[in-house]
Design a protein around this motif. Structure first.
Motif, PDB file in Angstrom:
ATOM      1  N   ASP A 389      -3.504  17.463  -9.235  1.00 35.98           N
ATOM      2  CA  ASP A 389      -1.988  17.638  -8.935  1.00 35.98           C
ATOM      3  C   ASP A 389      -1.688  17.320  -7.466  1.00 35.98           C
ATOM      4  O   ASP A 389      -0.551  16.769  -7.336  1.00 35.98           O
ATOM      5  CB  ASP A 389      -1.925  19.279  -8.950  1.00 35.98           C
ATOM      6  N   PHE A 390      -2.599  17.266  -6.610  1.00 39.10           N
ATOM      7  CA  PHE A 390      -2.148  17.108  -5.284  1.00 39.10           C
ATOM      8  C   PHE A 390      -1.855  15.519  -5.161  1.00 39.10           C
ATOM      9  O   PHE A 390      -0.892  15.200  -4.458  1.00 39.10           O
ATOM     10  CB  PHE A 390      -3.220  17.524  -4.124  1.00 39.10           C
ATOM     11  N   LEU A 391      -2.839  14.651  -5.656  1.00 42.22           N
ATOM     12  CA  LEU A 391      -2.604  13.258  -5.567  1.00 42.22           C
ATOM     13  C   LEU A 391      -1.516  13.169  -6.303  1.00 42.22           C
ATOM     14  O   LEU A 391      -0.514  12.006  -5.916  1.00 42.22           O
ATOM     15  CB  LEU A 391      -3.919  12.652  -6.231  1.00 42.22           C
ATOM     16  N   GLU A 392      -1.150  13.568  -7.449  1.00 41.74           N
ATOM     17  CA  GLU A 392       0.393  13.413  -8.271  1.00 41.74           C
ATOM     18  C   GLU A 392       1.395  13.488  -7.323  1.00 41.74           C
ATOM     19  O   GLU A 392       2.497  12.942  -7.316  1.00 41.74           O
ATOM     20  CB  GLU A 392       0.214  13.991  -9.407  1.00 41.74           C
ATOM     21  N   ALA A 393       1.317  14.677  -6.648  1.00 40.29           N
ATOM     22  CA  ALA A 393       2.562  15.259  -6.053  1.00 40.29           C
ATOM     23  C   ALA A 393       2.696  14.477  -4.654  1.00 40.29           C
ATOM     24  O   ALA A 393       3.928  14.220  -3.907  1.00 40.29           O
ATOM     25  CB  ALA A 393       2.618  16.786  -5.640  1.00 40.29           C
ATOM     26  N   ASN A 394       1.761  14.102  -4.186  1.00 39.55           N
ATOM     27  CA  ASN A 394       1.703  13.441  -2.671  1.00 39.55           C
ATOM     28  C   ASN A 394       1.336  11.856  -2.748  1.00 39.55           C
ATOM     29  O   ASN A 394       1.800  11.341  -1.638  1.00 39.55           O
ATOM     30  CB  ASN A 394       0.781  14.270  -1.836  1.00 39.55           C
ATOM     31  N   CYS A 395       0.689  11.508  -3.387  1.00 44.90           N
ATOM     32  CA  CYS A 395       0.077  10.109  -3.350  1.00 44.90           C
ATOM     33  C   CYS A 395       0.646   9.128  -4.409  1.00 44.90           C
ATOM     34  O   CYS A 395       0.876   7.785  -4.169  1.00 44.90           O
ATOM     35  CB  CYS A 395      -1.231   9.967  -3.423  1.00 44.90           C
ATOM     36  N   LYS A 396       1.150   9.613  -5.598  1.00 50.19           N
ATOM     37  CA  LYS A 396       1.692   8.893  -6.621  1.00 50.19           C
ATOM     38  C   LYS A 396       3.233   8.678  -6.663  1.00 50.19           C
ATOM     39  O   LYS A 396       3.781   7.636  -6.732  1.00 50.19           O
ATOM     40  CB  LYS A 396       0.943   9.150  -7.962  1.00 50.19           C
ATOM     41  N   LYS A 397       3.738   9.605  -6.772  1.00 51.74           N
ATOM     42  CA  LYS A 397       5.251  10.018  -6.953  1.00 51.74           C
ATOM     43  C   LYS A 397       5.761   9.728  -5.607  1.00 51.74           C
ATOM     44  O   LYS A 397       6.771   8.875  -5.271  1.00 51.74           O
ATOM     45  CB  LYS A 397       5.365  11.221  -7.458  1.00 51.74           C
ATOM     46  N   GLY A 398       5.324  10.404  -4.495  1.00 51.77           N
ATOM     47  CA  GLY A 398       5.659   9.991  -3.145  1.00 51.77           C
ATOM     48  C   GLY A 398       7.295  10.667  -3.068  1.00 51.77           C
ATOM     49  O   GLY A 398       7.641  11.318  -3.836  1.00 51.77           O
ATOM     50  N   ASP A 399       7.691  10.460  -2.010  1.00 52.48           N
ATOM     51  CA  ASP A 399       9.161  10.850  -1.629  1.00 52.48           C
ATOM     52  C   ASP A 399      10.076   9.848  -2.299  1.00 52.48           C
ATOM     53  O   ASP A 399      10.184   8.578  -2.038  1.00 52.48           O
ATOM     54  CB  ASP A 399       9.449  10.658  -0.132  1.00 52.48           C
ATOM     55  N   PRO A 400      11.201  10.184  -3.134  1.00 45.57           N
ATOM     56  CA  PRO A 400      12.081   9.274  -3.662  1.00 45.57           C
ATOM     57  C   PRO A 400      12.802   8.623  -3.075  1.00 45.57           C
ATOM     58  O   PRO A 400      13.200   7.504  -3.193  1.00 45.57           O
ATOM     59  CB  PRO A 400      12.663  10.159  -4.877  1.00 45.57           C
ATOM     60  N   SER A 401      13.169   9.390  -1.840  1.00 42.31           N
ATOM     61  CA  SER A 401      14.033   8.702  -0.930  1.00 42.31           C
ATOM     62  C   SER A 401      13.353   7.494  -0.068  1.00 42.31           C
ATOM     63  O   SER A 401      14.089   6.695   0.635  1.00 42.31           O
ATOM     64  CB  SER A 401      14.677   9.646   0.196  1.00 42.31           C
ATOM     65  N   LYS A 402      11.990   7.404  -0.107  1.00 41.16           N
ATOM     66  CA  LYS A 402      11.292   6.474   0.514  1.00 41.16           C
ATOM     67  C   LYS A 402      10.561   5.378  -0.656  1.00 41.16           C
ATOM     68  O   LYS A 402       9.945   4.664   0.014  1.00 41.16           O
ATOM     69  CB  LYS A 402      10.075   6.979   1.407  1.00 41.16           C
ATOM     70  N   LYS A 403      11.296   5.405  -1.853  1.00 43.31           N
ATOM     71  CA  LYS A 403      10.734   4.595  -2.732  1.00 43.31           C
ATOM     72  C   LYS A 403      10.843   2.973  -2.382  1.00 43.31           C
ATOM     73  O   LYS A 403      12.289   2.844  -1.935  1.00 43.31           O
ATOM     74  CB  LYS A 403      11.195   4.922  -4.175  1.00 43.31           C
ATOM     75  N   VAL A 404      10.044   2.015  -2.645  1.00 44.89           N
ATOM     76  CA  VAL A 404      10.420   0.777  -2.421  1.00 44.89           C
ATOM     77  C   VAL A 404      11.191   0.161  -3.312  1.00 44.89           C
ATOM     78  O   VAL A 404      10.835   0.265  -4.595  1.00 44.89           O
ATOM     79  CB  VAL A 404       8.915   0.007  -2.124  1.00 44.89           C
ATOM     80  N   VAL A 405      12.263  -0.348  -2.857  1.00 43.96           N
ATOM     81  CA  VAL A 405      13.103  -1.004  -3.934  1.00 43.96           C
ATOM     82  C   VAL A 405      13.086  -2.439  -3.843  1.00 43.96           C
ATOM     83  O   VAL A 405      12.983  -3.180  -2.517  1.00 43.96           O
ATOM     84  CB  VAL A 405      14.795  -0.421  -3.637  1.00 43.96           C
ATOM     85  N   ALA A 406      13.019  -3.259  -4.756  1.00 40.05           N
ATOM     86  CA  ALA A 406      13.030  -4.728  -4.920  1.00 40.05           C
ATOM     87  C   ALA A 406      14.342  -5.141  -3.988  1.00 40.05           C
ATOM     88  O   ALA A 406      15.281  -4.798  -4.393  1.00 40.05           O
ATOM     89  CB  ALA A 406      12.874  -5.187  -6.047  1.00 40.05           C
ATOM     90  N   SER A 407      13.818  -6.156  -3.043  1.00 43.87           N
ATOM     91  CA  SER A 407      14.854  -6.711  -2.191  1.00 43.87           C
ATOM     92  C   SER A 407      15.067  -8.279  -2.324  1.00 43.87           C
ATOM     93  O   SER A 407      13.956  -8.805  -1.792  1.00 43.87           O
ATOM     94  CB  SER A 407      14.803  -6.344  -0.701  1.00 43.87           C
ATOM     95  N   PRO A 408      15.848  -8.846  -3.092  1.00 46.92           N
ATOM     96  CA  PRO A 408      15.605 -10.070  -3.306  1.00 46.92           C
ATOM     97  C   PRO A 408      15.985 -11.141  -2.117  1.00 46.92           C
ATOM     98  O   PRO A 408      16.840 -10.324  -1.254  1.00 46.92           O
ATOM     99  CB  PRO A 408      16.671 -10.480  -4.537  1.00 46.92           C
ATOM    100  N   TRP A 409      15.540 -12.251  -1.891  1.00 42.71           N
ATOM    101  CA  TRP A 409      16.030 -12.928  -0.586  1.00 42.71           C
ATOM    102  C   TRP A 409      17.609 -13.433  -0.877  1.00 42.71           C
ATOM    103  O   TRP A 409      18.045 -13.650  -1.807  1.00 42.71           O
ATOM    104  CB  TRP A 409      15.249 -14.221  -0.803  1.00 42.71           C
TER     105      TRP A 409
END
Length: 549
Positions: A389-409
């Protein structure tokens, strides 16, 4: 004011501890006493009656000591320095004052190191590092010089041309604690670092790998070299900026107080890994306390016995036997138990072990204080579920606000071309590739470069080299308005704001700015890896090329 306070009125003190308290426009007059003292000493010695050895000793031990104290606080006037040079050189060559004798070499030559054919004199502007404590030194001055000793422990040479740094005598290796070379002195007692640098300004890899231990060779090859002739300088090793800070000095002072032992390396590896474990902070703090036996237990019990060695725990340990199974040193304590676990367990298994130890302690306290017993199956299952549960909450999902968004050239404006650069490594990081591509506003490729490099420099230095290579290509192709883009945020930001926080980057940054000053317009920007795929592919391609530089 004197009448009001009831204190006597005195004239202003012109000197304190032999040094002027106030300065006037006549700077040479402030230090005329230094010249007078040197003159009085030299004029009292009969040069003709002294051997060359006697003159050397008197010059070094007496004359050069006179201005040292003042030179550590003041920048002496050049005219005074020249006058002191004149007096000493006349004494050295044996002429009477007022009569000239043949001077067979310059004072600069006399001041050269003996290994370079000089006499080792000095009368340049002495540094804070050279002054010595004597019996007349004040408490304040002694305190200042105590701080200097700490400062000296963190100083090492920053290699430029290498012409002023001795390979075996000077401190220049970029590694904590030991800055001097310990490899056999196969290159000669007074060999200089410049002998390890090729005519093209890069490290001579073959000589370095043949002449030094492997770890020292890698440390040398990790040092970035300037693109133009630059003198060697000093830097403070324990801060990335190369400048002394109170924080880094305090850290070094505490480190120097600790007694070194054979387990230091193992302990450092343990703590470095431990504080990065993906477990809740409360569990890290609990393990930290247990490591030092700072948790309460009975007089007849040990921390290791309570958490792992008790026979009551045998069935629970059997459940973990498939993944927590390592050799425990005989008669060890919990500290040695954890160090062994750190050496033999994977990251996931070590993290689970820490959670399980915390649960075992919780179960023990539950029984002692509430007489409630948690069976082995529930204890094991709880630890497994809690970790997942700890890994899922802190390491897999992460903070939605900090999710990496694909940024094209994104294409540049019409008047600009965009240079994208990147660096890629082999697994051992002893070879890396540089890749740069130049495109215009329509996305058309105008030029590209892929180059393999054999070196062990840091990630930031390699990324900076890639930018430098791209900028150089843009300049060669005659572009006047350039955007330099990298997926290394720290480098892009430092170049854009001109705030250097890593001394290793200074030479590369200087070269980049020199190139960019030839453009009419230029700017630096950051782009995520998703938008830098072409440059990244070029860097990966460079790893397969043979002409390594």
């Amino acid at each position: 004011m004197a009448a009001l306070l009831g204190v006597p009125r005195v004239r202003c003190h012109e000197k304190y501890l032999g040094l002027p308290c106030f300065s006037s426009r006549n700077k040479q007059g402030l230090f005329s006493s230094i010249r007078d003292r040197v003159w009085n000493k030299l004029s009292g010695w009969k040069s003709k009656l002294l051997s060359a050895g006697g003159k050397e000793i008197l010059t070094k031990s007496v004359i050069q000591a006179i201005p040292t104290y003042a030179m550590n606080l003041f920048k002496l006037p050049s005219s005074l320095i020249r006058e002191l040079h004149r007096l000493c050189v006349q004494f050295w060559w044996g002429g009477e004052f007022g009569k000239r004798r043949m001077h067979w070499c310059s004072w600069e030559k006399l001041c050269s190191h003996k290994a370079d054919g000089g006499m080792g004199f000095y009368f340049h502007r002495s540094s804070f590092l050279q002054v010595k404590v004597d019996s007349s030194s004040s408490f304040i001055w002694r305190s200042i010089l105590w701080g200097r000793e700490l400062y000296k422990q963190g100083l090492r040479c920053k290699i430029g041309s290498g012409q002023n740094t001795y390979i075996y005598h000077d401190c220049w290796l970029p590694r904590d604690g030991v800055f001097k070379i310990s490899s056999p002195r196969v290159l000669g007692e007074f060999a200089k670092v410049s002998s390890l640098i090729t005519a093209s300004g890069s490290w001579d890899t073959s000589i370095i790998r043949e002449s030094f231990h492997e770890d020292e060779a890698e440390a040398i090859l990790s040092i970035p070299l300037p693109r133009r002739t630059t003198p060697d300088t000093l830097l403070w090793h324990y801060d990335k900026s190369g400048h002394y800070t109170v924080r880094s000095g305090y850290w070094l002072a505490n480190k120097c107080r600790s007694v070194p032992s054979s387990s230091t390396i193992s302990l450092n590896a343990w703590w470095k890994r431990f504080w990065r474990l993906r477990v809740p902070a409360k569990i890290r703090v609990f393990i930290w306390k247990a490591f030092y036996n700072w948790i309460p237990s009975s007089a007849n019990d040990t921390t290791l016995h309570a958490l792992w060695g008790c026979k009551v725990l045998d069935s629970l340990k059997e459940m973990c036997d498939s993944f927590i199974n390592f050799k425990i040193p005989p008669q060890c304590d919990l500290k040695e138990f954890l160090l062994s676990a750190n050496d033999e367990l994977s990251l996931e298994n070590l993290e689970f072990l820490c959670i399980l130890l915390w649960r075992i302690w919780f179960r023990r306290n539950k029984w002692i204080h509430e007489r409630i017993w948690l069976d082995d199956e529930s204890c094991y299952s709880w630890a497994r579920l809690y970790y997942a549960d700890f890994l899922e909450a802190n390491c897999k999902k992460g903070d939605p606000s900090k999710k990496v968004v694909a940024s094209p050239w994104q294409a540049p404006q019409v008047e600009f071309v965009k240079v994208n650069s990147d660096a890629a490594w082999c697994n051992n990081k002893k070879k890396f590739g540089l890749g740069s591509v130049i495109r215009d506003y329509s996305g058309k490729v105008l030029g590209s470069v892929a180059m393999p490099i054999s070196s062990s420099v840091s990630v930031a230095v390699a990324e900076s080299w890639a930018l430098e290579k791209g900028a150089s290509l843009a300049k060669q192709m005659g572009f006047s308005a350039v955007i330099l883009e990298s997926d290394c945020l720290s480098v892009s930001k430092a170049l854009d704001t001109k705030t250097l926080h890593d001394s290793n980057l200074s030479y590369v940054f200087d070269s980049i700015y020199d190139i960019c000053n030839g453009f009419d317009m230029y700017k630096f920007s950051y782009i995520p890896r998703t938008g830098n795929q072409v440059a990244h592919s070029l860097a990966r391609l460079a790893l397969s090329l043979e002409n390594v530089q």
